[in-house]
Design a protein around this motif. Structure first.
Motif, PDB file in Angstrom:
ATOM      1  N   TRP A 146      -0.082  -4.121  -7.253  1.00 25.61           N
ATOM      2  CA  TRP A 146       1.171  -4.033  -7.897  1.00 25.61           C
ATOM      3  C   TRP A 146       1.017  -4.119  -9.577  1.00 25.61           C
ATOM      4  CZ3 TRP A 146       5.284  -2.401  -5.941  1.00 25.61           C
ATOM      5  CH2 TRP A 146       5.559  -2.889  -4.495  1.00 25.61           C
ATOM      6  N   SER A 147      -0.094  -5.080  -9.933  1.00 25.72           N
ATOM      7  CA  SER A 147      -0.215  -5.060 -11.382  1.00 25.72           C
ATOM      8  C   SER A 147      -1.083  -4.181 -12.148  1.00 25.72           C
ATOM      9  CB  SER A 147      -0.763  -6.364 -11.701  1.00 25.72           C
ATOM     10  OG  SER A 147      -0.193  -7.458 -11.277  1.00 25.72           O
ATOM     11  N   ARG A 148      -2.017  -3.403 -11.280  1.00 26.73           N
ATOM     12  CA  ARG A 148      -2.994  -2.463 -12.020  1.00 26.73           C
ATOM     13  C   ARG A 148      -2.972  -0.932 -11.337  1.00 26.73           C
ATOM     14  NH1 ARG A 148      -8.421  -6.335 -11.270  1.00 26.73           N
ATOM     15  NH2 ARG A 148      -7.164  -8.299 -12.354  1.00 26.73           N
ATOM     16  N   LEU A 149      -2.738  -0.717 -10.004  1.00 29.18           N
ATOM     17  CA  LEU A 149      -2.952   0.495  -9.381  1.00 29.18           C
ATOM     18  C   LEU A 149      -1.484   1.323  -9.552  1.00 29.18           C
ATOM     19  CD1 LEU A 149      -4.972   0.160  -6.190  1.00 29.18           C
ATOM     20  CD2 LEU A 149      -5.503   0.924  -8.587  1.00 29.18           C
ATOM     21  N   PHE A 150      -0.314   0.457  -9.300  1.00 27.80           N
ATOM     22  CA  PHE A 150       0.839   1.030  -9.226  1.00 27.80           C
ATOM     23  C   PHE A 150       1.431   1.435 -10.760  1.00 27.80           C
ATOM     24  CE2 PHE A 150       5.755   0.945  -9.177  1.00 27.80           C
ATOM     25  CZ  PHE A 150       5.776   1.986  -7.961  1.00 27.80           C
ATOM     26  N   ARG A 169     -14.512  -8.415   1.978  1.00 27.31           N
ATOM     27  CA  ARG A 169     -13.188  -8.241   1.883  1.00 27.31           C
ATOM     28  C   ARG A 169     -12.346  -8.871   0.969  1.00 27.31           C
ATOM     29  NH1 ARG A 169      -9.710 -11.386   5.527  1.00 27.31           N
ATOM     30  NH2 ARG A 169     -11.360 -12.272   6.130  1.00 27.31           N
ATOM     31  N   MET A 170     -11.470  -8.603   0.361  1.00 28.63           N
ATOM     32  CA  MET A 170     -10.456  -9.056  -0.689  1.00 28.63           C
ATOM     33  C   MET A 170      -9.572 -10.144  -0.051  1.00 28.63           C
ATOM     34  SD  MET A 170      -9.910  -5.837  -3.371  1.00 28.63           S
ATOM     35  CE  MET A 170      -9.020  -6.908  -4.713  1.00 28.63           C
ATOM     36  N   ARG A 171      -9.098 -11.079  -0.862  1.00 27.52           N
ATOM     37  CA  ARG A 171      -8.015 -12.059  -0.482  1.00 27.52           C
ATOM     38  C   ARG A 171      -6.670 -11.232  -0.471  1.00 27.52           C
ATOM     39  NH1 ARG A 171     -10.083 -15.873  -4.201  1.00 27.52           N
ATOM     40  NH2 ARG A 171      -7.881 -15.451  -5.066  1.00 27.52           N
ATOM     41  N   LEU A 172      -5.748 -11.627   0.045  1.00 31.19           N
ATOM     42  CA  LEU A 172      -4.541 -11.263   0.217  1.00 31.19           C
ATOM     43  C   LEU A 172      -3.868 -11.236  -1.252  1.00 31.19           C
ATOM     44  CD1 LEU A 172      -2.301  -9.823   2.043  1.00 31.19           C
ATOM     45  CD2 LEU A 172      -1.332 -12.161   2.412  1.00 31.19           C
ATOM     46  N   ASP A 173      -3.986 -12.320  -1.966  1.00 32.08           N
ATOM     47  CA  ASP A 173      -3.287 -12.367  -3.123  1.00 32.08           C
ATOM     48  C   ASP A 173      -4.076 -11.480  -4.224  1.00 32.08           C
ATOM     49  OD1 ASP A 173      -5.692 -14.150  -2.729  1.00 32.08           O
ATOM     50  OD2 ASP A 173      -5.229 -14.933  -5.017  1.00 32.08           O
ATOM     51  N   GLN A 174      -5.396 -11.166  -4.101  1.00 38.80           N
ATOM     52  CA  GLN A 174      -6.267 -10.485  -5.059  1.00 38.80           C
ATOM     53  C   GLN A 174      -5.549  -8.888  -4.812  1.00 38.80           C
ATOM     54  OE1 GLN A 174     -10.077 -11.471  -3.871  1.00 38.80           O
ATOM     55  NE2 GLN A 174     -10.559 -12.767  -5.565  1.00 38.80           N
ATOM     56  N   THR A 175      -5.444  -8.516  -3.513  1.00 38.43           N
ATOM     57  CA  THR A 175      -5.065  -7.537  -2.867  1.00 38.43           C
ATOM     58  C   THR A 175      -3.826  -7.117  -3.580  1.00 38.43           C
ATOM     59  OG1 THR A 175      -6.274  -7.319  -1.183  1.00 38.43           O
ATOM     60  CG2 THR A 175      -4.597  -5.717  -1.271  1.00 38.43           C
ATOM     61  N   ALA A 176      -2.715  -7.985  -3.433  1.00 40.37           N
ATOM     62  CA  ALA A 176      -1.344  -7.766  -4.069  1.00 40.37           C
ATOM     63  C   ALA A 176      -1.569  -7.572  -5.451  1.00 40.37           C
ATOM     64  CB  ALA A 176      -0.365  -8.787  -3.427  1.00 40.37           C
ATOM     65  N   GLY A 196       0.859  -1.080  -0.028  1.00 39.44           N
ATOM     66  CA  GLY A 196       0.118   0.093  -0.036  1.00 39.44           C
ATOM     67  C   GLY A 196       0.832   1.202  -0.132  1.00 39.44           C
ATOM     68  N   GLU A 197       1.717   1.250   0.850  1.00 38.32           N
ATOM     69  CA  GLU A 197       2.613   2.424   0.969  1.00 38.32           C
ATOM     70  C   GLU A 197       3.486   2.735  -0.512  1.00 38.32           C
ATOM     71  OE1 GLU A 197       4.947   2.635   4.501  1.00 38.32           O
ATOM     72  OE2 GLU A 197       3.099   2.263   5.701  1.00 38.32           O
ATOM     73  N   ALA A 198       3.644   1.889  -1.198  1.00 38.40           N
ATOM     74  CA  ALA A 198       4.295   2.198  -2.431  1.00 38.40           C
ATOM     75  C   ALA A 198       3.530   3.004  -3.348  1.00 38.40           C
ATOM     76  CB  ALA A 198       4.910   1.003  -3.121  1.00 38.40           C
ATOM     77  N   THR A 199       2.218   2.749  -3.455  1.00 37.55           N
ATOM     78  CA  THR A 199       0.976   3.263  -4.188  1.00 37.55           C
ATOM     79  C   THR A 199       1.039   4.591  -3.593  1.00 37.55           C
ATOM     80  OG1 THR A 199       0.092   1.261  -4.929  1.00 37.55           O
ATOM     81  CG2 THR A 199      -1.158   3.296  -5.264  1.00 37.55           C
ATOM     82  N   LEU A 200       0.854   4.557  -2.263  1.00 41.84           N
ATOM     83  CA  LEU A 200       0.380   5.979  -1.470  1.00 41.84           C
ATOM     84  C   LEU A 200       1.802   7.071  -1.858  1.00 41.84           C
ATOM     85  CD1 LEU A 200      -1.354   7.352   0.639  1.00 41.84           C
ATOM     86  CD2 LEU A 200       0.431   6.690   2.331  1.00 41.84           C
ATOM     87  N   LEU A 201       3.054   6.535  -1.599  1.00 40.51           N
ATOM     88  CA  LEU A 201       4.126   7.429  -1.843  1.00 40.51           C
ATOM     89  C   LEU A 201       4.109   7.947  -3.294  1.00 40.51           C
ATOM     90  CD1 LEU A 201       6.502   8.788  -0.498  1.00 40.51           C
ATOM     91  CD2 LEU A 201       7.918   6.765  -1.229  1.00 40.51           C
ATOM     92  N   ALA A 202       3.843   7.073  -4.157  1.00 37.38           N
ATOM     93  CA  ALA A 202       3.830   7.447  -5.782  1.00 37.38           C
ATOM     94  C   ALA A 202       2.860   8.456  -6.038  1.00 37.38           C
ATOM     95  CB  ALA A 202       3.637   6.327  -6.558  1.00 37.38           C
TER      96      ALA A 202
END
Length: 342
Positions: free
Chosen positions: A319-323, A308-315, A169-175
């Motif tokens: 990483w693949s769509r939002l970042f 609630r989303m699963r951990l793998d779905q969230t990651a 989350g923080e990588a996207t937040l910082l970007a």
């Protein structure tokens, strides 16, 4: 009356420098701990009422119905206040006890640099955005320490999730923050609000991609639905906080609400024009608080309508769509910056 005049008058009465009054007023009163405490009580009450209405939960309807279920929070508060604080025998005692206190203290430090209105701040620095982001970024480390110190496999699993969620989350937040600061050309909250007031265009309109990324990342960082992965009650109990009880449990539960409050304040200042359209400290502070409360109510509303989303779905989503969208946010910021500066 301007904020500086009011604080100067108070400093003269107390016989202390004005900066000392600011340094105490902002973190302890507004936008600090006193305001956060009152706001947290309201948000928790609203969260229960909204969830009860949307999901047909019976509890809040039958506990003090004439007061709209408000006594439920009083009952919970009394329970936590008198509940014994139990330290597991195998726990690392001092880390277990002091990590929650230190984590909450670190979040409270953010109130010194995040302004609550025009002239309402503890310390004004040209790097207040970076400082607030760095302070928020320290809290996951303390959560991991809590999970490790408890010597409980469920707490350790929760701490591992906290570490993964934080990195994600923080990588996207910082970007998104870097894209926003590039658009304004400043790293100070107050100057960012002044830029929006000067152009008459709020950050949400100027760069909606950066605003969307910031909001979604804030939901993940604060463990809000649909990203409440650390506190998945069905399989990992209470995550890193499994062994906590009494006032320490109340403190770690308040930690995420405090982070949510700080991040929504930051969103208000960077994307909703801060205290626009007012310039006076009183009306400006009311505008900032009203926008922040509206954002927090929206986040608790999401709990009632999303799963609630699963951990793998969230990651995968981050990483693949939002970042990669952050790159587009940078491009939009560059275009807006070119338009602003000519």
């Amino acid at each position: 009356m301007k904020a500086s005049m009011l604080l100067g008058w108070l400093a003269a009465r107390l016989g202390v420098p004005e900066w000392a009054v600011r340094a105490v007023f902002a973190p302890l009163v507004y936008p600090g701990l006193l305001t956060f405490t009152l706001l947290a009580l309201f948000i928790i009450w609203a969260e229960r009422k909204i969830a009860a209405r949307a999901q047909m939960r019976v509890g809040p309807y039958y506990v003090s119905p004439r007061l709209q279920g408000a006594l439920q929070m009083l009952a919970d508060g009394v329970k936590f206040a008198f509940q014994e604080i139990i330290v597991p025998v195998e726990a690392e005692k001092w880390s277990f006890l002091f990590a929650p206190v230190l984590a909450f203290t670190i979040v409270a430090l953010a109130f010194t640099v995040v302004p609550g209105g025009p002239g309402i701040y503890g310390f004004r620095t040209p790097f207040s955005i970076l400082i607030a982001t760095a302070i928020i970024g320290l809290t996951p480390i303390l959560a991991v320490i809590m999970g490790w110190a408890a010597s409980n496999k469920f707490a350790f699993i929760g701490a591992s999730r906290e570490a993964l969620v934080s990195v994600t989350g923080e990588a996207t937040l910082l970007a998104s923050l870097l894209a926003t600061t590039m658009m304004y050309g400043v790293l100070d909250f107050s100057e960012a609000v002044e830029k929006q007031m000067a152009t008459g265009v709020i950050g949400l309109v100027a760069n909606p991609i950066a605003a969307l990324l910031f909001f979604i990342a804030a939901l993940l960082v604060t463990d809000r639905v649909p990203f409440d992965l650390v506190l998945g009650e069905q399989e990992i109990v209470q995550g890193p906080y499994t062994e906590y009880s009494g006032l320490l449990y109340a403190l770690v539960m308040a930690l995420d609400y405090a982070k949510l409050y700080v991040l929504m304040l930051m969103f208000t200042l960077l994307f909703l024009g801060g205290w626009m359209p007012f310039t006076s400290p009183l009306l400006g502070s009311i505008a900032v608080l009203a926008k922040t409360v509206a954002l927090m109510l929206f986040t608790v509303f999401l709990r009632a309508v999303y799963g609630r989303m699963r951990l793998d779905q969230t990651a995968d989503m981050f990483w693949s769509r939002l970042f990669p969208l952050a790159l587009l946010a940078f491009a939009v910021s560059a275009l807006v910056r070119y338009i602003y500066t000519g």
